[in-house]
Motif scaffolding. Structure first.
Motif, PDB file in Angstrom:
ATOM      1  N   ALA A 136       0.368   7.050   5.082  1.00 52.82           N
ATOM      2  CA  ALA A 136       0.174   6.583   3.709  1.00 52.82           C
ATOM      3  C   ALA A 136      -0.406   7.702   2.843  1.00 52.82           C
ATOM      4  CB  ALA A 136      -0.709   5.336   3.704  1.00 52.82           C
ATOM      5  N   THR A 137      -1.726   7.748   2.714  1.00 58.11           N
ATOM      6  CA  THR A 137      -2.322   8.848   1.952  1.00 58.11           C
ATOM      7  C   THR A 137      -2.215  10.164   2.707  1.00 58.11           C
ATOM      8  OG1 THR A 137      -4.524   8.549   2.932  1.00 58.11           O
ATOM      9  CG2 THR A 137      -4.000   7.262   0.939  1.00 58.11           C
ATOM     10  N   GLY A 138      -2.123  10.074   4.024  1.00 56.49           N
ATOM     11  CA  GLY A 138      -2.066  11.273   4.854  1.00 56.49           C
ATOM     12  C   GLY A 138      -3.426  11.770   5.294  1.00 56.49           C
ATOM     13  N   HIS A 139      -4.503  11.184   4.761  1.00 52.47           N
ATOM     14  CA  HIS A 139      -5.842  11.675   5.075  1.00 52.47           C
ATOM     15  C   HIS A 139      -6.187  11.477   6.557  1.00 52.47           C
ATOM     16  CE1 HIS A 139      -6.296  12.426   0.916  1.00 52.47           C
ATOM     17  NE2 HIS A 139      -6.526  11.180   0.538  1.00 52.47           N
ATOM     18  N   SER A 140      -5.878  10.289   7.098  1.00 50.40           N
ATOM     19  CA  SER A 140      -6.189  10.040   8.504  1.00 50.40           C
ATOM     20  C   SER A 140      -5.343  10.920   9.421  1.00 50.40           C
ATOM     21  CB  SER A 140      -5.958   8.563   8.850  1.00 50.40           C
ATOM     22  OG  SER A 140      -6.893   7.736   8.193  1.00 50.40           O
ATOM     23  N   ALA A 141      -4.066  11.058   9.094  1.00 46.66           N
ATOM     24  CA  ALA A 141      -3.185  11.893   9.905  1.00 46.66           C
ATOM     25  C   ALA A 141      -3.659  13.342   9.898  1.00 46.66           C
ATOM     26  CB  ALA A 141      -1.751  11.802   9.381  1.00 46.66           C
ATOM     27  N   GLU A 166       3.215  10.764  -0.821  1.00 49.75           N
ATOM     28  CA  GLU A 166       1.860  11.304  -0.905  1.00 49.75           C
ATOM     29  C   GLU A 166       1.362  11.774   0.457  1.00 49.75           C
ATOM     30  OE1 GLU A 166       2.147   8.004  -4.089  1.00 49.75           O
ATOM     31  OE2 GLU A 166       2.984   8.433  -2.107  1.00 49.75           O
ATOM     32  N   GLY A 167       1.661  10.996   1.494  1.00 45.50           N
ATOM     33  CA  GLY A 167       1.227  11.363   2.839  1.00 45.50           C
ATOM     34  C   GLY A 167       1.937  12.596   3.359  1.00 45.50           C
ATOM     35  N   VAL A 168       3.240  12.669   3.083  1.00 42.30           N
ATOM     36  CA  VAL A 168       4.015  13.837   3.503  1.00 42.30           C
ATOM     37  C   VAL A 168       3.483  15.091   2.816  1.00 42.30           C
ATOM     38  CG1 VAL A 168       6.295  14.920   3.473  1.00 42.30           C
ATOM     39  CG2 VAL A 168       6.070  12.482   4.033  1.00 42.30           C
ATOM     40  N   ALA A 169       3.184  14.976   1.521  1.00 45.13           N
ATOM     41  CA  ALA A 169       2.667  16.118   0.767  1.00 45.13           C
ATOM     42  C   ALA A 169       1.307  16.556   1.302  1.00 45.13           C
ATOM     43  CB  ALA A 169       2.568  15.767  -0.713  1.00 45.13           C
ATOM     44  N   CYS A 170       0.448  15.592   1.639  1.00 50.71           N
ATOM     45  CA  CYS A 170      -0.874  15.905   2.190  1.00 50.71           C
ATOM     46  C   CYS A 170      -0.746  16.654   3.510  1.00 50.71           C
ATOM     47  CB  CYS A 170      -1.673  14.627   2.374  1.00 50.71           C
ATOM     48  SG  CYS A 170      -3.287  14.849   3.155  1.00 50.71           S
ATOM     49  N   MET A 171       0.119  16.152   4.387  1.00 52.73           N
ATOM     50  CA  MET A 171       0.304  16.802   5.679  1.00 52.73           C
ATOM     51  C   MET A 171       0.907  18.199   5.526  1.00 52.73           C
ATOM     52  SD  MET A 171      -0.637  15.291   8.548  1.00 52.73           S
ATOM     53  CE  MET A 171       0.554  15.612   9.843  1.00 52.73           C
ATOM     54  N   GLU A 187       8.890   4.619  -1.268  1.00 48.82           N
ATOM     55  CA  GLU A 187       8.816   5.034  -2.666  1.00 48.82           C
ATOM     56  C   GLU A 187       7.482   5.647  -3.062  1.00 48.82           C
ATOM     57  OE1 GLU A 187       9.735   1.628  -5.025  1.00 48.82           O
ATOM     58  OE2 GLU A 187      11.680   1.309  -4.064  1.00 48.82           O
ATOM     59  N   ARG A 188       6.376   4.962  -2.687  1.00 48.12           N
ATOM     60  CA  ARG A 188       5.087   5.380  -3.244  1.00 48.12           C
ATOM     61  C   ARG A 188       3.961   4.606  -2.563  1.00 48.12           C
ATOM     62  NH1 ARG A 188       3.461   1.095  -6.534  1.00 48.12           N
ATOM     63  NH2 ARG A 188       5.166  -0.374  -6.979  1.00 48.12           N
ATOM     64  N   LEU A 189       2.720   4.926  -2.978  1.00 46.19           N
ATOM     65  CA  LEU A 189       1.555   4.136  -2.610  1.00 46.19           C
ATOM     66  C   LEU A 189       1.148   3.256  -3.781  1.00 46.19           C
ATOM     67  CD1 LEU A 189      -0.739   6.794  -0.871  1.00 46.19           C
ATOM     68  CD2 LEU A 189       0.802   5.155   0.223  1.00 46.19           C
ATOM     69  N   ASN A 190       0.584   2.078  -3.472  1.00 46.57           N
ATOM     70  CA  ASN A 190       0.033   1.266  -4.556  1.00 46.57           C
ATOM     71  C   ASN A 190      -1.432   1.639  -4.791  1.00 46.57           C
ATOM     72  OD1 ASN A 190      -1.468  -0.006  -2.552  1.00 46.57           O
ATOM     73  ND2 ASN A 190      -0.315  -1.910  -2.610  1.00 46.57           N
ATOM     74  N   GLU A 191      -2.106   0.919  -5.664  1.00 46.61           N
ATOM     75  CA  GLU A 191      -3.484   1.281  -6.005  1.00 46.61           C
ATOM     76  C   GLU A 191      -4.441   1.136  -4.828  1.00 46.61           C
ATOM     77  OE1 GLU A 191      -3.221  -1.502  -8.975  1.00 46.61           O
ATOM     78  OE2 GLU A 191      -2.424  -0.090 -10.424  1.00 46.61           O
ATOM     79  N   GLN A 192      -4.081   0.321  -3.849  1.00 41.02           N
ATOM     80  CA  GLN A 192      -4.934   0.139  -2.675  1.00 41.02           C
ATOM     81  C   GLN A 192      -4.604   1.132  -1.556  1.00 41.02           C
ATOM     82  OE1 GLN A 192      -3.386  -2.781  -4.148  1.00 41.02           O
ATOM     83  NE2 GLN A 192      -5.258  -2.776  -5.373  1.00 41.02           N
ATOM     84  N   GLY A 193      -3.644   2.008  -1.824  1.00 37.09           N
ATOM     85  CA  GLY A 193      -3.271   2.997  -0.821  1.00 37.09           C
ATOM     86  C   GLY A 193      -2.305   2.499   0.229  1.00 37.09           C
ATOM     87  N   VAL A 196       4.603   1.280  -0.409  1.00 40.05           N
ATOM     88  CA  VAL A 196       5.508   0.346  -1.092  1.00 40.05           C
ATOM     89  C   VAL A 196       6.938   0.890  -0.996  1.00 40.05           C
ATOM     90  CG1 VAL A 196       6.053  -0.718  -3.317  1.00 40.05           C
ATOM     91  CG2 VAL A 196       3.658  -0.320  -2.704  1.00 40.05           C
ATOM     92  N   PRO A 197       7.943   0.064  -0.578  1.00 37.38           N
ATOM     93  CA  PRO A 197       7.835  -1.359  -0.231  1.00 37.38           C
ATOM     94  C   PRO A 197       7.128  -1.626   1.100  1.00 37.38           C
ATOM     95  CG  PRO A 197      10.074  -0.602   0.098  1.00 37.38           C
ATOM     96  CD  PRO A 197       9.346   0.535  -0.554  1.00 37.38           C
ATOM     97  N   GLY A 198       7.157  -0.677   2.003  1.00 37.88           N
ATOM     98  CA  GLY A 198       6.355  -0.779   3.217  1.00 37.88           C
ATOM     99  C   GLY A 198       6.626  -1.992   4.070  1.00 37.88           C
ATOM    100  N   LEU A 199       5.611  -2.368   4.848  1.00 36.18           N
ATOM    101  CA  LEU A 199       5.704  -3.578   5.685  1.00 36.18           C
ATOM    102  C   LEU A 199       4.344  -4.247   5.825  1.00 36.18           C
ATOM    103  CD1 LEU A 199       4.385  -2.346   8.463  1.00 36.18           C
ATOM    104  CD2 LEU A 199       6.743  -1.709   8.971  1.00 36.18           C
ATOM    105  N   GLY A 200       3.412  -3.890   4.942  1.00 35.15           N
ATOM    106  CA  GLY A 200       2.059  -4.438   5.027  1.00 35.15           C
ATOM    107  C   GLY A 200       1.191  -3.586   5.927  1.00 35.15           C
ATOM    108  N   ASP A 201       0.108  -4.148   6.417  1.00 36.38           N
ATOM    109  CA  ASP A 201      -0.796  -3.454   7.328  1.00 36.38           C
ATOM    110  C   ASP A 201      -0.247  -3.578   8.751  1.00 36.38           C
ATOM    111  OD1 ASP A 201      -3.111  -3.329   9.320  1.00 36.38           O
ATOM    112  OD2 ASP A 201      -4.092  -2.640   7.477  1.00 36.38           O
ATOM    113  N   ALA A 202       0.161  -2.460   9.339  1.00 35.75           N
ATOM    114  CA  ALA A 202       0.811  -2.496  10.651  1.00 35.75           C
ATOM    115  C   ALA A 202      -0.108  -3.077  11.715  1.00 35.75           C
ATOM    116  CB  ALA A 202       1.272  -1.092  11.051  1.00 35.75           C
ATOM    117  N   GLY A 203      -1.394  -2.707  11.701  1.00 38.20           N
ATOM    118  CA  GLY A 203      -2.328  -3.232  12.693  1.00 38.20           C
ATOM    119  C   GLY A 203      -2.492  -4.736  12.593  1.00 38.20           C
ATOM    120  N   ASP A 204      -2.633  -5.241  11.364  1.00 40.25           N
ATOM    121  CA  ASP A 204      -2.771  -6.679  11.170  1.00 40.25           C
ATOM    122  C   ASP A 204      -1.529  -7.420  11.633  1.00 40.25           C
ATOM    123  OD1 ASP A 204      -5.339  -6.596  10.164  1.00 40.25           O
ATOM    124  OD2 ASP A 204      -4.690  -6.435   8.084  1.00 40.25           O
TER     125      ASP A 204
END
Length: 210
Positions: A136-141, A166-171, A187-193, A196-204
């Motif tokens: 997502a943001t790429g920070h954790s990766a 954003e994550g690809v650019a960060c990495m 496409e992008r990240l939303n305001e919560q990071g 989008v369109p994504g699949l939601g929170d993968a862990g949840d």
């Protein structure tokens, strides 16, 4: 791998990803699809592995047959969602060594917070595949890869299910030497990071915690 970003467009990968994106897909089916798609992605992330030969005898003749060279690879899961990818890849490569990096995202700063780190020895002599479904943001990766490099790894590949620009650019900015293999660039990240369109929170969705 020559490209920094490698998108696996195989029809089976894309079909299974669509089923995973669907919010009506139940937890058990989501987990099974993640296991299946991780094995398909593993074929791509393990391209161009170093090979050598071993002399064997078939029922009909002796031959020098191809086998993997060097120390067994290391699979490193970013907890907790990375375990969904790990399970499938480990079925395909059961001899791999396994490590875990515990990171969670601070929901206010979106920065990673480390709480666990346990990886195999001699990382500098192994191919290391870092696993996390969402880039997502790429920070954790980026943080996980930095920790692996500090532990001696110098041949790292990153495997994820979905990536955001954003994550690809960060990495690419922080670790241009680490190829990314993914099923889709969204496409992008939303305001919560979230992607989008994504699949939601993968862990949840994997563990039914929301």
């Amino acid at each position: 791998m020559k490209d920094h970003l490698n998108i696996v467009r195989h029809p089976l990968v894309q079909h299974k990803l669509t089923l995973m994106r669907d919010k009506t897909t139940p937890t058990a089916v989501f987990r099974q699809l993640l296991r299946e798609i991780s094995q398909l992605l593993a074929y791509e992330v393990t391209r161009e592995l170093d090979m050598t030969t071993r002399h064997i005898e078939t029922p009909l003749a002796e031959m020098d047959a191809p086998v993997l060279a060097g120390k067994k690879m290391a699979l490193v899961s970013i907890l907790r969602a990375g375990n969904g990818l790990l399970d499938g890849v480990l079925e395909l490569i059961p001899s791999a060594r396994v490590g875990f990096i515990g990171l969670y995202r601070d929901e206010k700063t979106l920065q990673p917070v480390q709480y666990y780190f346990k990886v195999p020895t001699e990382l500098g002599e192994r191919l290391v595949i870092c696993l996390d479904p969402m880039l997502a943001t790429g920070h954790s990766a980026a943080k996980a890869v930095s920790l692996l490099k500090e532990a001696g790894a110098d041949n790292i590949r990153f495997l994820c299910l979905l990536a955001a620009p954003e994550g690809v650019a960060c990495m690419k900015a922080e670790h241009p030497d680490v190829p990314i293999v993914t099923a889709a660039l969204d496409e992008r990240l939303n305001e919560q990071g979230y992607i989008v369109p994504g699949l939601g929170d993968a862990g949840d969705r994997m563990y039914g915690t929301k």
